[in-house]
Design a protein around this motif. Structure first.
Motif, PDB file in Angstrom:
ATOM      1  N   GLY A  53       0.845  -1.196   0.000  1.00 61.86           N
ATOM      2  CA  GLY A  53       0.000   0.000   0.000  1.00 61.86           C
ATOM      3  C   GLY A  53       0.876   1.239   0.000  1.00 61.86           C
ATOM      4  O   GLY A  53       2.049   1.169   0.356  1.00 61.86           O
ATOM      5  N   PRO A  54       0.304   2.382  -0.372  1.00 61.35           N
ATOM      6  CA  PRO A  54       1.099   3.603  -0.479  1.00 61.35           C
ATOM      7  C   PRO A  54       1.608   4.080   0.882  1.00 61.35           C
ATOM      8  O   PRO A  54       1.114   3.662   1.932  1.00 61.35           O
ATOM      9  N   SER A  55       2.570   4.945   0.834  1.00 66.39           N
ATOM     10  CA  SER A  55       3.182   5.494   2.029  1.00 66.39           C
ATOM     11  C   SER A  55       2.121   6.125   2.937  1.00 66.39           C
ATOM     12  O   SER A  55       1.213   6.807   2.464  1.00 66.39           O
ATOM     13  N   GLY A  56       2.226   5.860   4.230  1.00 63.89           N
ATOM     14  CA  GLY A  56       1.317   6.480   5.192  1.00 63.89           C
ATOM     15  C   GLY A  56      -0.023   5.785   5.346  1.00 63.89           C
ATOM     16  O   GLY A  56      -0.908   6.285   6.042  1.00 63.89           O
ATOM     17  N   CYS A  57      -0.190   4.600   4.745  1.00 63.03           N
ATOM     18  CA  CYS A  57      -1.506   3.939   4.804  1.00 63.03           C
ATOM     19  C   CYS A  57      -1.660   3.067   6.047  1.00 63.03           C
ATOM     20  O   CYS A  57      -2.717   2.478   6.257  1.00 63.03           O
TER      21      CYS A  57
HETATM   22  N1  LIG Z   1       4.236   7.991  16.172  1.00 59.98           N
HETATM   23  C1  LIG Z   1       3.255   8.518  15.435  1.00 59.98           C
HETATM   24  N2  LIG Z   1       2.527   9.565  15.893  1.00 59.98           N
HETATM   25  C2  LIG Z   1       1.534  10.110  15.159  1.00 59.98           C
HETATM   26  N3  LIG Z   1       1.176   9.677  13.931  1.00 59.98           N
HETATM   27  C3  LIG Z   1       1.876   8.653  13.411  1.00 59.98           C
HETATM   28  C4  LIG Z   1       2.942   8.027  14.134  1.00 59.98           C
HETATM   29  N4  LIG Z   1       3.441   7.027  13.361  1.00 59.98           N
HETATM   30  C5  LIG Z   1       2.719   7.037  12.220  1.00 59.98           C
HETATM   31  N5  LIG Z   1       1.779   8.006  12.245  1.00 59.98           N
HETATM   32  C6  LIG Z   1       0.789   8.316  11.191  1.00 59.98           C
HETATM   33  O1  LIG Z   1      -0.005   7.169  10.964  1.00 59.98           O
HETATM   34  C7  LIG Z   1      -0.224   6.961   9.590  1.00 59.98           C
HETATM   35  C8  LIG Z   1       0.314   5.595   9.185  1.00 59.98           C
HETATM   36  O2  LIG Z   1       1.725   5.584   9.308  1.00 59.98           O
HETATM   37  P1  LIG Z   1       2.594   4.281   9.019  1.00 59.98           P
HETATM   38  O3  LIG Z   1       1.984   3.139   9.702  1.00 59.98           O
HETATM   39  O4  LIG Z   1       4.001   4.608   9.340  1.00 59.98           O
HETATM   40  O5  LIG Z   1       2.401   4.108   7.431  1.00 59.98           O
HETATM   41  P2  LIG Z   1       3.212   3.257   6.348  1.00 59.98           P
HETATM   42  O6  LIG Z   1       4.111   2.326   7.071  1.00 59.98           O
HETATM   43  O7  LIG Z   1       2.159   2.581   5.537  1.00 59.98           O
HETATM   44  O8  LIG Z   1       3.971   4.254   5.523  1.00 59.98           O
HETATM   45  C9  LIG Z   1       0.468   8.120   8.878  1.00 59.98           C
HETATM   46  O9  LIG Z   1      -0.505   9.112   8.635  1.00 59.98           O
HETATM   47  C10 LIG Z   1       1.491   8.577   9.875  1.00 59.98           C
HETATM   48  O10 LIG Z   1       1.770   9.943   9.722  1.00 59.98           O
END
Ligand SMILES: Nc1ncnc2c1ncn2[C@@H]1O[C@H](COP(=O)(O)OP(=O)(O)O)[C@@H](O)[C@H]1O
Ligand SMILES: [Mg+2]
Length: 267
Positions: A53-57
């Motif tokens: 999945g895309p970044s941030g999902c």
């Molecule tokens: N420690 C954190 N505090 C606040 N928001 C977070 C934190 N870690 C991740 N997020 C948010 O949660 C969402 C999912 O992040 P993440 O699981 O890292 O996505 P992926 O691994 O798919 O790129 C994003 O919008 C990210 O900004």
């Protein structure tokens, strides 16, 4: 192991299956940010499950929830359940240390300890009270063999793990995981910092490891998911859009958004 009868087309197939993780209506918030939404996902034994999945999902968030590492973030709140081997890991009396001995994790950037190769691998077993040198020697060799790096390092076990290449360091981290004899290995983009040859080695290794372990791998690389996984979950905006056998996801996905993502229309 439980045996289920599954309908497939008209034929009934006997399928041996065992659920390692059963995620039920999982929601997770970072403060007000709703990062995981009603996730239902079943992870089976001896399979490689890819999360794409895309970044941030929410991919990293999801796998960090499986070993409760995500709780290190103070604002995190969850609802729903994650059954690991039929017990809810969110239960108040669930021992997180016990969970971590069963569930190993490998990160995007290889993160060996600034110690010798030997001490990196012996670290976990020593914490669990193993002191006998002969026993530790055996664990170190077995784990390094299991991670397909023994031949490359057997003559320099006392050198610092930092002196190894990135690809070798990542296999040391996998060996460190194996040394605690886990049940499940979580991997968060384990090859994204590696060169193509090291990536191939780690991919081959994952294929071998699934005979003994259940592996959940987050990958940004769709070709990698297609090459090495049995099942694929497509995440989008914190939801699981589609979860199926990998060949189905990559050939005949049901959801248009999956189709758009795998054909490179976004992400
Ligand atoms: N420690 C954190 N505090 C606040 N928001 C977070 C934190 N870690 C991740 N997020 C948010 O949660 C969402 C999912 O992040 P993440 O699981 O890292 O996505 P992926 O691994 O798919 O790129 C994003 O919008 C990210 O900004
Ligand atoms: Mg991530």
């Amino acid at each position: 192991m439980m045996v289920q009868t599954l309908e497939k087309g008209t034929a009934k197939q006997m399928v041996a299956s065992s659920i390692v993780y059963d995620t039920q209506k999982l929601n997770l918030w970072y403060g007000n940010h709703h990062a995981l939404k009603n996730i239902d996902l079943q992870i089976k034994e001896n399979e490689v499950t890819a999360i794409i999945g895309p970044s941030g999902c929410g991919k990293s968030t999801y796998i960090k929830t499986l070993n409760r590492m995500v709780e290190l973030v103070p604002t995190v709140k969850t609802s729903g359940a994650i059954l690991y081997r039929e017990r809810n890991i969110f239960d108040a009396n669930y021992g997180v240390e016990e969970l971590r001995t069963k569930v190993g994790m490998v990160f995007q950037k290889p993160n060996p300890f600034p110690k010798s190769i030997y001490d990196n691998i012996a670290y976990g077993p020593r914490i669990h009270g193993i002191k006998n040198k002969k026993v530790l020697d055996e664990i170190v060799e077995k784990s390094l063999r299991g991670a397909a790096i023994w031949e490359e390092v057997k003559d320099r076990l006392t050198t610092n793990a930092y002196s190894l290449s990135g690809g070798q360091q990542q296999r040391i981290c996998i060996a460190r995981c194996l040394a605690i004899e886990p049940d499940v290995i979580l991997m968060d983009e384990p090859t994204s910092a590696l060169d193509p040859i090291s990536t191939l080695k780690v991919e081959e290794l994952i294929q071998e490891l699934k005979q003994d372990y259940s592996i959940i791998i987050v990958t940004h690389n769709m070709q990698q998911a297609a090459r090495i996984s049995d099942k694929t979950a497509f995440f989008l905006n914190g939801e699981v859009v589609e979860f199926d056998k990998t060949d189905v996801i990559f050939s005949t996905p049901e959801d248009n958004r999956t189709e758009d993502y795998i054909s490179g229309r976004f992400g």
